[in-house]
Enzyme design. Structure first.
Site, PDB file in Angstrom:
ATOM      1  N   CYS A  54       4.917 -32.275  20.507  1.00 36.95           N
ATOM      2  CA  CYS A  54       3.921 -33.346  20.603  1.00 36.95           C
ATOM      3  C   CYS A  54       3.861 -34.157  19.314  1.00 36.95           C
ATOM      4  O   CYS A  54       3.704 -35.383  19.345  1.00 36.95           O
ATOM      5  CB  CYS A  54       2.547 -32.770  20.920  1.00 36.95           C
ATOM      6  SG  CYS A  54       2.460 -31.914  22.505  1.00 36.95           S
ATOM      7  N   ARG A  67       3.723 -33.548  30.250  1.00 37.93           N
ATOM      8  CA  ARG A  67       3.922 -34.808  29.512  1.00 37.93           C
ATOM      9  C   ARG A  67       4.031 -35.955  30.525  1.00 37.93           C
ATOM     10  O   ARG A  67       5.123 -36.338  30.943  1.00 37.93           O
ATOM     11  CB  ARG A  67       5.177 -34.714  28.642  1.00 37.93           C
ATOM     12  CG  ARG A  67       5.113 -33.579  27.650  1.00 37.93           C
ATOM     13  CD  ARG A  67       6.352 -33.487  26.765  1.00 37.93           C
ATOM     14  NE  ARG A  67       6.342 -32.211  26.070  1.00 37.93           N
ATOM     15  CZ  ARG A  67       5.624 -31.944  24.978  1.00 37.93           C
ATOM     16  NH1 ARG A  67       4.858 -32.889  24.449  1.00 37.93           N
ATOM     17  NH2 ARG A  67       5.665 -30.748  24.418  1.00 37.93           N
TER      18      ARG A  67
END
Length: 217
Positions: free
Chosen positions: A46, A122
Site C-alpha cells: 500500500c 485493491r
C-alpha cells in the site's frame, strides 16, 4: 454493488481533508475522480501504491481528475501514515484518504471479499464529472496496481467521450494500428457504403467495413 454506467452512490465520508460529500464534491467542480481502496495503512504494498499515485498526481490533474483513497482505518491512522511517508520517503500525499472505519462504504462498493478477511481488496472506481461510474477494477491484496494503466484508462475514456471513438488494446501503442483510434462499427447498409467511400478517399483506414480506424483529429 454499483456497476459501470450507474451514478456513484451519494454518501458523506470522513477524510484526512475533512468531511466530503461524494460524488457532489467533485461533480460540482466539474471534475472526474478516481477512488481507490487499500487493505491497510502501514503496509508495504500500500505504501508503494500511495507513493506511486502521488508521483502521478499531476498527470491525473492534467486530465481534470482528482484522487481519493479509502481503507477501513480510522482517520488518525491515515494521518500518522501520511506523516511517516513524508518523513521517511520525502513524499507528501496531497490527496484525501477516506476513513471508512466501519466499512460501510467499502461494503456498499463491493470492496470486501469474504475470503480475504475484513480488509478491502485493491479496488479502483473511475467516476466522471457527472458522477457516473465509468470503470471498475479489482486487484487482489497481494498484488499492487499498475498505476500507469489507471492514467491510461482515464485518458482513454475522456478521448472516447470527446471524439466518439473506441480505443484498441494497449492504446496508444496497439500492435495493429499504433496510436490510431477505432471508429464504431457501421450499423446500417448506408453506413457501410459511407465507410467504404471514406476508405477509398483515404479519409480513414479499414481492414473491413466493421473494422475502421483513423488518426485522432
Amino acid at each position: 454493488m454499483p456497476v459501470i454506467g450507474e451514478k456513484f452512490p451519494e454518501v458523506e465520508v470522513k477524510t484526512t481533508h475533512g468531511a466530503i460529500k461524494l460524488p457532489d464534491y467533485y461533480v460540482e467542480k466539474g471534475k472526474w475522480f478516481v477512488l481507490f481502496s487499500h487493505p491497510a495503512d502501514f503496509t508495504p504494498v500500500c505504501t508503494t501504491e500511495f507513493v506511486g499515485f502521488q508521483k502521478r498526481y499531476d498527470e491525473f490533474r492534467k486530465l481534470n481528475t482528482e484522487l481519493i483513497g479509502l481503507s477501513i482505518d480510522q482517520v488518525f491512522s491515515h494521518l500518522k501514515w501520511v506523516e511517516w511517508i513524508k518523513e521517511k520517503l520525502n513524499v507528501e500525499i496531497e490527496f484525501p484518504i477516506i476513513a471508512d472505519d466501519r466499512g460501510e462504504l467499502a461494503e456498499k462498493l463491493g470492496m470486501i471479499s469474504p475470503y480475504k478477511g475484513n480488509n478491502t481488496v485493491r479496488a479502483v472506481f473511475v467516476v466522471d464529472n457527472k458522477g457516473i461510474i465509468r470503470a471498475i477494477i479489482y486487484y487482489p491484496q497481494e498484488v499492487g496496481r499498475n498505476l500507469d494503466e489507471i492514467v491510461r484508462l482515464v485518458k482513454a475514456l475522456q478521448v472516447s467521450d470527446e471524439k466518439g471513438v473506441a480505443m484498441p488494446a494497449n492504446w496508444p501503442e496497439n500492435d495493429l494500428i499504433g496510436d490510431k483510434v477505432i471508429i464504431p462499427p457501421a450499423s446500417s447498409v448506408e453506413e457501410i457504403k459511407q465507410r467504404k467511400e471514406a476508405c477509398e478517399k483515404g479519409e480513414i483506414e479499414c481492414l473491413d467495413w466493421w473494422f475502421c480506424y483513423k488518426k485522432l483529429d
